[in-house]
Design a protein around this motif. Structure first.
Motif, mmCIF file in Angstrom:
data_model
loop_
_atom_site.group_PDB
_atom_site.id
_atom_site.type_symbol
_atom_site.label_atom_id
_atom_site.label_comp_id
_atom_site.label_asym_id
_atom_site.label_seq_id
_atom_site.Cartn_x
_atom_site.Cartn_y
_atom_site.Cartn_z
ATOM 1 N N ASP A 58 0.868 -1.178 0.000
ATOM 2 C CA ASP A 58 0.000 0.000 0.000
ATOM 3 C C ASP A 58 0.900 1.221 0.000
ATOM 4 O O ASP A 58 1.774 1.345 0.861
ATOM 5 C CB ASP A 58 -0.903 0.026 1.236
ATOM 6 C CG ASP A 58 -1.937 -1.087 1.223
ATOM 7 O OD1 ASP A 58 -2.569 -1.285 0.164
ATOM 8 O OD2 ASP A 58 -2.105 -1.759 2.254
ATOM 9 N N VAL A 59 0.667 2.109 -0.952
ATOM 10 C CA VAL A 59 1.502 3.304 -1.064
ATOM 11 C C VAL A 59 0.642 4.535 -0.874
ATOM 12 O O VAL A 59 -0.385 4.695 -1.535
ATOM 13 C CB VAL A 59 2.217 3.359 -2.433
ATOM 14 C CG1 VAL A 59 3.094 4.592 -2.528
ATOM 15 C CG2 VAL A 59 3.036 2.098 -2.655
ATOM 16 N N GLY A 60 1.066 5.376 0.057
ATOM 17 C CA GLY A 60 0.390 6.634 0.315
ATOM 18 C C GLY A 60 1.359 7.781 0.141
ATOM 19 O O GLY A 60 2.486 7.599 -0.321
ATOM 20 N N ASP A 61 0.932 8.969 0.501
ATOM 21 C CA ASP A 61 1.792 10.141 0.375
ATOM 22 C C ASP A 61 2.970 10.094 1.333
ATOM 23 O O ASP A 61 4.035 10.616 1.041
ATOM 24 C CB ASP A 61 0.985 11.418 0.637
ATOM 25 C CG ASP A 61 -0.051 11.660 -0.446
ATOM 26 O OD1 ASP A 61 0.147 11.180 -1.584
ATOM 27 O OD2 ASP A 61 -1.067 12.321 -0.148
ATOM 28 N N ASP A 62 2.767 9.451 2.488
ATOM 29 C CA ASP A 62 3.789 9.467 3.531
ATOM 30 C C ASP A 62 4.592 8.188 3.658
ATOM 31 O O ASP A 62 5.647 8.192 4.296
ATOM 32 C CB ASP A 62 3.145 9.765 4.892
ATOM 33 C CG ASP A 62 2.461 11.127 4.912
ATOM 34 O OD1 ASP A 62 2.919 12.027 4.195
ATOM 35 O OD2 ASP A 62 1.461 11.267 5.641
ATOM 36 N N ALA A 63 4.102 7.082 3.107
ATOM 37 C CA ALA A 63 4.787 5.809 3.326
ATOM 38 C C ALA A 63 4.404 4.775 2.277
ATOM 39 O O ALA A 63 3.332 4.839 1.681
ATOM 40 C CB ALA A 63 4.459 5.265 4.713
ATOM 41 N N ALA A 64 5.311 3.837 2.092
ATOM 42 C CA ALA A 64 5.040 2.615 1.336
ATOM 43 C C ALA A 64 5.001 1.515 2.385
ATOM 44 O O ALA A 64 6.000 1.256 3.063
ATOM 45 C CB ALA A 64 6.130 2.356 0.309
ATOM 46 N N THR A 65 3.846 0.891 2.546
ATOM 47 C CA THR A 65 3.661 -0.112 3.587
ATOM 48 C C THR A 65 3.561 -1.484 2.942
ATOM 49 O O THR A 65 2.688 -1.729 2.116
ATOM 50 C CB THR A 65 2.394 0.188 4.406
ATOM 51 O OG1 THR A 65 2.521 1.493 4.979
ATOM 52 C CG2 THR A 65 2.207 -0.825 5.517
ATOM 53 N N LEU A 66 4.472 -2.353 3.326
ATOM 54 C CA LEU A 66 4.499 -3.715 2.819
ATOM 55 C C LEU A 66 4.052 -4.652 3.932
ATOM 56 O O LEU A 66 4.602 -4.627 5.034
ATOM 57 C CB LEU A 66 5.918 -4.092 2.368
ATOM 58 C CG LEU A 66 6.103 -5.538 1.918
ATOM 59 C CD1 LEU A 66 5.384 -5.780 0.590
ATOM 60 C CD2 LEU A 66 7.572 -5.882 1.805
ATOM 61 N N PHE A 75 8.092 1.989 4.906
ATOM 62 C CA PHE A 75 9.241 2.590 4.249
ATOM 63 C C PHE A 75 8.839 3.947 3.697
ATOM 64 O O PHE A 75 7.653 4.263 3.584
ATOM 65 C CB PHE A 75 9.726 1.705 3.090
ATOM 66 C CG PHE A 75 10.205 0.344 3.509
ATOM 67 C CD1 PHE A 75 11.442 0.173 4.106
ATOM 68 C CD2 PHE A 75 9.419 -0.776 3.297
ATOM 69 C CE1 PHE A 75 11.894 -1.079 4.490
ATOM 70 C CE2 PHE A 75 9.860 -2.042 3.667
ATOM 71 C CZ PHE A 75 11.101 -2.194 4.267
ATOM 72 N N ALA A 76 9.830 4.722 3.304
ATOM 73 C CA ALA A 76 9.565 5.991 2.619
ATOM 74 C C ALA A 76 8.858 5.678 1.299
ATOM 75 O O ALA A 76 9.047 4.597 0.722
ATOM 76 C CB ALA A 76 10.875 6.724 2.358
ATOM 77 N N PRO A 77 8.039 6.606 0.798
ATOM 78 C CA PRO A 77 7.304 6.348 -0.450
ATOM 79 C C PRO A 77 8.208 5.965 -1.623
ATOM 80 O O PRO A 77 7.800 5.216 -2.503
ATOM 81 C CB PRO A 77 6.585 7.673 -0.730
ATOM 82 C CG PRO A 77 6.525 8.378 0.570
ATOM 83 C CD PRO A 77 7.718 7.909 1.365
ATOM 84 N N GLU A 78 9.446 6.443 -1.625
ATOM 85 C CA GLU A 78 10.376 6.134 -2.716
ATOM 86 C C GLU A 78 10.703 4.647 -2.789
ATOM 87 O O GLU A 78 11.166 4.154 -3.821
ATOM 88 C CB GLU A 78 11.683 6.923 -2.542
ATOM 89 C CG GLU A 78 11.527 8.417 -2.635
ATOM 90 C CD GLU A 78 10.979 9.077 -1.365
ATOM 91 O OE1 GLU A 78 10.524 10.223 -1.467
ATOM 92 O OE2 GLU A 78 10.994 8.443 -0.284
ATOM 93 N N ALA A 79 10.464 3.918 -1.714
ATOM 94 C CA ALA A 79 10.743 2.481 -1.692
ATOM 95 C C ALA A 79 9.780 1.692 -2.577
ATOM 96 O O ALA A 79 10.038 0.525 -2.875
ATOM 97 C CB ALA A 79 10.696 1.956 -0.267
ATOM 98 N N GLU A 80 8.702 2.310 -3.004
ATOM 99 C CA GLU A 80 7.743 1.599 -3.868
ATOM 100 C C GLU A 80 8.436 1.009 -5.087
ATOM 101 O O GLU A 80 8.157 -0.130 -5.473
ATOM 102 C CB GLU A 80 6.609 2.511 -4.322
ATOM 103 C CG GLU A 80 5.660 1.801 -5.279
ATOM 104 C CD GLU A 80 4.592 2.686 -5.874
ATOM 105 O OE1 GLU A 80 3.672 2.131 -6.501
ATOM 106 O OE2 GLU A 80 4.660 3.927 -5.720
ATOM 107 N N ALA A 81 9.348 1.751 -5.696
ATOM 108 C CA ALA A 81 10.022 1.273 -6.907
ATOM 109 C C ALA A 81 10.892 0.046 -6.622
ATOM 110 O O ALA A 81 11.137 -0.762 -7.522
ATOM 111 C CB ALA A 81 10.868 2.390 -7.514
ATOM 112 N N VAL A 82 11.343 -0.108 -5.395
ATOM 113 C CA VAL A 82 12.106 -1.296 -5.003
ATOM 114 C C VAL A 82 11.153 -2.445 -4.706
ATOM 115 O O VAL A 82 11.391 -3.589 -5.104
ATOM 116 C CB VAL A 82 12.990 -1.001 -3.765
ATOM 117 C CG1 VAL A 82 13.656 -2.267 -3.257
ATOM 118 C CG2 VAL A 82 14.020 0.068 -4.085
#
Length: 127
Positions: A58-66, A75-82
């Motif tokens: 789940d990716v929001g403005d403040d976090a990427a939650t796995l 994680f920080a939202p930038e982690a979505e690409a990883v």
């Protein structure tokens, strides 16, 4: 109570809601990341994959939650690409993940280390 339970069982969204709630809890296949149990090196050729096919990102403005292997990682939202290629079931080398995300290889290795420590991911050269 029986009437209410019957109403809930007739809800067409019940199964989808149940699967969604359980996806992040599915325990993966335990695979040791030998010899990398003490740390993931910033090796561009080291490959990584998740140990469960039912991870939820789940990716929001403040976090990427796995949610994977019974643990929730923020994680920080930038982690979505990883994380996205891994959640999609791919096995990817660290260099590709770093390039895709525009992050330093060392940062990607650190993120992957968290997942390996939680048994949500496995790394190796021959994956």
């Amino acid at each position: 109570m029986r009437k209410r339970l019957a109403e809930l069982m007739d809800d067409p969204r019940l199964l989808a809601r149940y699967r969604s709630a359980m996806d992040g809890q599915a325990v993966g296949r335990m695979v040791p990341s030998l010899p990398y149990i003490d740390g993931i090196p910033a090796d561009p050729y080291l490959r990584v994959r998740l140990t469960t096919a039912r991870a939820v990102l789940d990716v929001g403005d403040d976090a990427a939650t796995l949610s994977a292997a019974g643990t929730v990682y923020d994680f920080a939202p930038e982690a979505e690409a990883v994380l996205r290629p891994l959640v999609d079931g791919r096995t990817v080398d660290l260099a590709t993940l770093a390039d895709t995300a525009g992050l330093a290889l060392e940062d990607v290795a650190g993120l992957i280390q968290e997942l390996v420590a939680g048994q949500a991911a496995v790394v190796g050269s021959l994956l």
